[in-house]
Design a protein around this motif. Structure first.
Motif, PDB file in Angstrom:
ATOM      1  N   LYS A  85       0.826  -1.195   0.000  1.00  0.00           N
ATOM      2  CA  LYS A  85       0.000   0.000   0.000  1.00  0.00           C
ATOM      3  C   LYS A  85       0.867   1.255   0.000  1.00  0.00           C
ATOM      4  N   ALA A  86       1.923   1.223   0.812  1.00  0.00           N
ATOM      5  CA  ALA A  86       2.807   2.380   0.903  1.00  0.00           C
ATOM      6  C   ALA A  86       3.456   2.650  -0.446  1.00  0.00           C
ATOM      7  N   GLU A  87       3.847   1.600  -1.134  1.00  0.00           N
ATOM      8  CA  GLU A  87       4.457   1.788  -2.458  1.00  0.00           C
ATOM      9  C   GLU A  87       3.468   2.461  -3.403  1.00  0.00           C
ATOM     10  N   HIS A  88       2.251   1.965  -3.376  1.00  0.00           N
ATOM     11  CA  HIS A  88       1.223   2.514  -4.248  1.00  0.00           C
ATOM     12  C   HIS A  88       1.004   3.999  -3.956  1.00  0.00           C
ATOM     13  N   LEU A  89       0.895   4.331  -2.661  1.00  0.00           N
ATOM     14  CA  LEU A  89       0.603   5.712  -2.299  1.00  0.00           C
ATOM     15  C   LEU A  89       1.779   6.630  -2.589  1.00  0.00           C
ATOM     16  N   LEU A  90       2.993   6.107  -2.405  1.00  0.00           N
ATOM     17  CA  LEU A  90       4.164   6.937  -2.680  1.00  0.00           C
ATOM     18  C   LEU A  90       4.222   7.268  -4.167  1.00  0.00           C
ATOM     19  N   ARG A  91       3.808   6.302  -4.984  1.00  0.00           N
ATOM     20  CA  ARG A  91       3.749   6.580  -6.418  1.00  0.00           C
ATOM     21  C   ARG A  91       2.698   7.648  -6.675  1.00  0.00           C
ATOM     22  N   ARG A  92       1.605   7.534  -5.965  1.00  0.00           N
ATOM     23  CA  ARG A  92       0.487   8.444  -6.131  1.00  0.00           C
ATOM     24  C   ARG A  92       0.890   9.895  -5.841  1.00  0.00           C
ATOM     25  N   VAL A  93       1.654  10.080  -4.784  1.00  0.00           N
ATOM     26  CA  VAL A  93       2.066  11.436  -4.441  1.00  0.00           C
ATOM     27  C   VAL A  93       3.429  11.764  -5.061  1.00  0.00           C
ATOM     28  N   SER A  94       3.793  10.981  -6.055  1.00  0.00           N
ATOM     29  CA  SER A  94       5.073  11.095  -6.788  1.00  0.00           C
ATOM     30  C   SER A  94       6.280  11.254  -5.866  1.00  0.00           C
ATOM     31  N   LEU A  95       6.394  10.322  -4.940  1.00  0.00           N
ATOM     32  CA  LEU A  95       7.574  10.292  -4.078  1.00  0.00           C
ATOM     33  C   LEU A  95       8.303   8.955  -4.197  1.00  0.00           C
ATOM     34  N   SER A  96       7.892   8.128  -5.180  1.00  0.00           N
ATOM     35  CA  SER A  96       8.460   6.772  -5.191  1.00  0.00           C
ATOM     36  C   SER A  96       9.973   6.794  -5.385  1.00  0.00           C
ATOM     37  N   GLY A  97      10.474   7.847  -6.033  1.00  0.00           N
ATOM     38  CA  GLY A  97      11.917   7.947  -6.208  1.00  0.00           C
ATOM     39  C   GLY A  97      12.658   8.190  -4.895  1.00  0.00           C
ATOM     40  N   ASP A  98      11.957   8.795  -3.948  1.00  0.00           N
ATOM     41  CA  ASP A  98      12.601   9.136  -2.674  1.00  0.00           C
ATOM     42  C   ASP A  98      12.126   8.246  -1.536  1.00  0.00           C
ATOM     43  N   ALA A  99      11.486   7.148  -1.897  1.00  0.00           N
ATOM     44  CA  ALA A  99      10.873   6.298  -0.869  1.00  0.00           C
ATOM     45  C   ALA A  99      11.880   5.816   0.158  1.00  0.00           C
ATOM     46  N   HIS A 100      13.098   5.559  -0.297  1.00  0.00           N
ATOM     47  CA  HIS A 100      14.078   4.989   0.631  1.00  0.00           C
ATOM     48  C   HIS A 100      15.088   6.009   1.126  1.00  0.00           C
ATOM     49  N   LYS A 101      14.680   7.284   1.003  1.00  0.00           N
ATOM     50  CA  LYS A 101      15.509   8.341   1.571  1.00  0.00           C
ATOM     51  C   LYS A 101      15.017   8.595   2.985  1.00  0.00           C
ATOM     52  N   LYS A 102      15.924   9.019   3.861  1.00  0.00           N
ATOM     53  CA  LYS A 102      15.509   9.316   5.231  1.00  0.00           C
ATOM     54  C   LYS A 102      14.546  10.505   5.225  1.00  0.00           C
ATOM     55  N   ALA A 103      13.502  10.391   6.034  1.00  0.00           N
ATOM     56  CA  ALA A 103      12.498  11.456   6.051  1.00  0.00           C
ATOM     57  C   ALA A 103      13.090  12.777   6.513  1.00  0.00           C
ATOM     58  N   GLY A 104      14.169  12.729   7.265  1.00  0.00           N
ATOM     59  CA  GLY A 104      14.819  13.951   7.715  1.00  0.00           C
ATOM     60  C   GLY A 104      15.405  14.758   6.574  1.00  0.00           C
ATOM     61  N   LYS A 105      15.628  14.093   5.434  1.00  0.00           N
ATOM     62  CA  LYS A 105      16.235  14.786   4.294  1.00  0.00           C
ATOM     63  C   LYS A 105      15.173  15.317   3.339  1.00  0.00           C
ATOM     64  N   TYR A 106      13.915  15.107   3.646  1.00  0.00           N
ATOM     65  CA  TYR A 106      12.837  15.550   2.763  1.00  0.00           C
ATOM     66  C   TYR A 106      12.676  17.063   2.840  1.00  0.00           C
ATOM     67  N   SER A 107      12.287  17.651   1.710  1.00  0.00           N
ATOM     68  CA  SER A 107      11.982  19.079   1.726  1.00  0.00           C
ATOM     69  C   SER A 107      10.563  19.261   2.273  1.00  0.00           C
TER      70      SER A 107
END
Lengths: 326, 365
Positions: A114-136
């Motif tokens: 489900k998380a994979e699907h939703l990450l694609r949905r919000v176009s974050l699948s490229g950053d899925a395995h990045k630490k959330a602390g590094k997110y803008s």
């Protein structure tokens, strides 16, 4: 069907009343905008809907469940995106989502899927395995939306979700919300002090000031309610005819002169000059008559518009009114 | 054997066709995993597929957070190093401590935990000193860091009870502390076993286990205190400082204050024995308000079976007793009030933080 029902909801902090006898209903499947300045009590209302704070009096029902006595059931159905949502910095975006999913009793594999699907949905699948602390900031907000959606909510509550995102990000974010609401039939409560955003996405708007709901309805109803007090405003661009050889040639009309032109018409209340245009206030929709009268008088009519009020105007108008009261 | 050669062959094929390396690797992985799937793993191993209770998931996450954090690694390094140091001094001095006709000889092994030559405190003193630091270190930012990160309102808007969060924080830290203290004590025991070659008796082993349990309770008290401060104060720095201040107060200043008070109320030299006894009791009871005093009394009794009483004894009471160690049950009976006091203090801290947290309004940061 009513999805959110607030009855006489009141919240007091000592002597200060944050929310004052609020009555509000949000229907299923609509996008409702809660519009108000900072400190109007929007966030407090939302917290009470989720059972995160107790109301002083009144009742809250979300999806038919009482939020005060049964917050767990409500939280099962409601996704809440707080303003400036936080994630566990040391976990990746994916892990954060899976954690939320598993708190909602979704098993490990289904959660990952489900998380994979939703990450694609919000176009974050490229950053899925990045630490959330590094997110803008914008990425975090989109991850927040995915986080809200992972529990398959019936209602999502977004508290100032667009704060601090750049205009492009805001547009995408709002489009995503509208899309989701329409596709999945999710009821959305959108709180903001940004008039344009609310205007863009919301079906209905509640105007919220000092803990009270001043007006409620779609933008047209609101503007009718707050503005015209039964009058219409028509903007017209009127200039002396180019072929006119009289004394008026090359000059601009003044408000008085336009009034003279229109004096034969019924229901004209006032004419004001505003920049290059004239704002004509009348008691009924006199657009056609005005056009006819202007043409008949021999002047040029280069612009005619029945004024639709935006939320901007509603907002300022209200505060003008508010300062009059005090 | 057949499958091993098959795998080896496949590796050779893999080397020949480098372009399809990855494909073959996957194939190989698939085959090996199919090979191993014949062995049934226990149910709990398939963690991913099981639908755990949310509380369990929160505790899991907290434990993994603790174990991965630098803070915990540093704390464990400090404690492990000091304990090894005290262990070393105990072993080098143990030969001097043994007297040929000592009845305590039976509890030779416990000396590893209590012996010191004055240069370095013994193991149990170190645990008493560093345990609070461990508890404070694991708890001081339990709630307020979640608040500051903005995760508090997000987690609490999930369908879980609010107390899950604070309970999970407590349980996770307690699990980490328990595992760590047990591991450390058993390591010391094992190392001692290798060094001196005398195995502990069953009673000594039980005494060591009770000592560890007692240390866990003691550290849990400091953990609860720091969780309380983390609910109370908005900034982790403030709550850490407050916890450390309380710790310093209990270990350093309160002892000074109590000795000042006891000096002031000291009976004159002509006082009756009753008065002196009364005074001694009063002094002791004042000291017992301090959790570290309770802990050191309890551990001393447990690790030194010769300790027969924690209060003053009159000559009448001592007269006629045979000097010998107490059995474990009697030692436990002796420290029961101390243990109860420690548990009560930690429950009190937890209840206060629980009430504060449950009544709090959860605002986004």
């Amino acid at each position: 069907m009513d999805c959110i029902e607030l009855n006489d909801l009141t919240k007091k902090y000592g002597s200060y009343t944050a929310v004052d006898h609020l009555n509000l209903t949000v229907r299923k499947g609509e996008i409702f905008g809660l519009l108000g300045p900072n400190g109007a009590g929007k966030s407090t209302t939302i917290l009470m809907m989720l059972g995160l704070t107790e109301p002083t009096s009144g009742s809250v029902r979300v999806c038919g469940i009482n939020s005060i006595t049964n917050p767990i059931e409500v939280k099962r159905k409601v996704g809440y995106l707080p303003e400036d949502v936080g994630f566990y910095d040391e976990l990746t975006g994916m892990e954060n989502l899976v954690f939320t999913a598993r708190l909602n009793c979704i098993s490990g594999k289904a959660a990952t899927h489900k998380a994979e699907h939703l990450l694609r949905r919000v176009s974050l699948s490229g950053d899925a395995h990045k630490k959330a602390g590094k997110y803008s900031r914008g990425m975090r907000q989109r991850l927040g939306l995915a986080d809200v959606l992972i529990k398959n909510p019936e209602v999502i509550i977004l508290d100032e979700p667009t704060l601090g995102i750049d205009p492009k990000g805001v547009r995408e974010f709002l489009e995503l919300i509208v899309e989701l609401s329409k596709e999945e039939g999710i009821t959305v409560l959108f709180s903001s002090h940004h008039l344009h955003q609310v205007q863009k996405v919301c079906d209905r708007v509640g105007l919220f000031v000092n803990g009270r709901l001043l007006a409620e309805g779609d933008i047209q109803t609101l503007s009718k309610k707050l503005f015209t007090k039964g009058t219409y405003a028509i903007e017209a661009g009127i200039a002396p005819s180019a072929s006119d050889t009289s004394a008026f040639a090359g000059k601009k009309y003044s408000a008085e002169e336009v009034k003279k032109v229109l004096q034969s018409l019924d229901g004209i209340i006032d004419v004001m000059a505003k920049d290059d245009l004239f704002v004509i206030e009348c008691s009924h929709d006199a657009t056609t008559e005005i056009a006819k009268a202007v043409i008949a008088s021999g002047a040029d009519l280069y612009y005619l518009n029945r004024k639709e009020y935006g939320l901007d105007d509603i907002y300022y108008r209200y505060f003008e009114g508010d300062s009059d009261h005090e | 054997m057949i499958s091993t050669t098959a795998i080896l062959k496949e590796i050779q094929i893999m080397n020949n066709k480098t372009g399809q390396n990855q494909l073959f690797f996957l194939h190989w992985l698939d085959r090996t995993s199919r090979f191993f799937s014949g062995i049934r793993l226990p149910e709990w191993f398939h963690k991913e597929d099981k639908n755990y209770h949310p509380f369990r998931i929160m505790v899991d996450k907290e434990i993994s957070d603790h174990v991965k954090s630098w803070r915990f690694i540093i704390l464990i390094a400090i404690i492990a190093l000091t304990c090894l140091g005290s262990m070393y001094t105990a072993i080098t001095n143990i030969s001097k401590a043994v007297k040929p006709d000592d009845p305590v000889d039976a509890f030779f092994f416990l000396k590893l935990f209590t012996l010191s030559d004055g240069t370095m405190p013994s193991f149990f003193v170190f645990i008493g000193f560093l345990g609070p630091l461990l508890g404070i270190g694991l708890g001081f930012d339990a709630i307020n860091s979640e608040q500051n990160k903005g995760t508090l309102s997000r987690i609490l808007s999930q369908p879980i009870h609010r107390d899950y969060l604070i309970n999970a924080k407590f349980v996770a830290a307690l699990v980490v502390i328990s595992v760590m203290l047990f591991a450390l004590s058993f390591l010391v025991t094992g190392l001692g076993l290798i060094m001196i070659g005398i195995p502990p008796t069953a009673e000594e082993f039980l005494r060591i286990v009770t000592f560890v349990l007692l240390s866990i309770i003691y550290v849990a008290f400091w953990l609860n205190l720091s969780i309380l401060f983390s609910v109370w104060f908005r900034q982790p720095a403030t709550s850490a400082l407050a916890s450390i201040a309380v710790w310093l107060f209990f270990t350093v200043f309160s002892v000074l204050i109590i000795s000042l008070i006891s000096k002031a109320i000291a009976p004159s030299e002509t006082a009756t024995p009753q008065q002196i006894l009364h005074y001694e009791h009063l002094k002791l009871n004042l000291m017992r308000f301090l959790p570290n005093e309770l802990f050191s009394e309890a551990t001393t009794t447990l690790l030194m079976p010769t300790v027969r009483s924690l209060g003053p004894l009159t000559m009448e009471q001592v007269y006629g007793t045979i000097p010998g160690p107490l059995p474990l049950s009697q030692s436990l009976l002796l420290v029961w009030p101390q243990v109860t006091g420690l548990i009560a203090a930690s429950i009190l801290c937890f209840v206060v933080s629980y009430v504060l947290f449950m009544r709090r309004e959860i605002r986004p940061r």
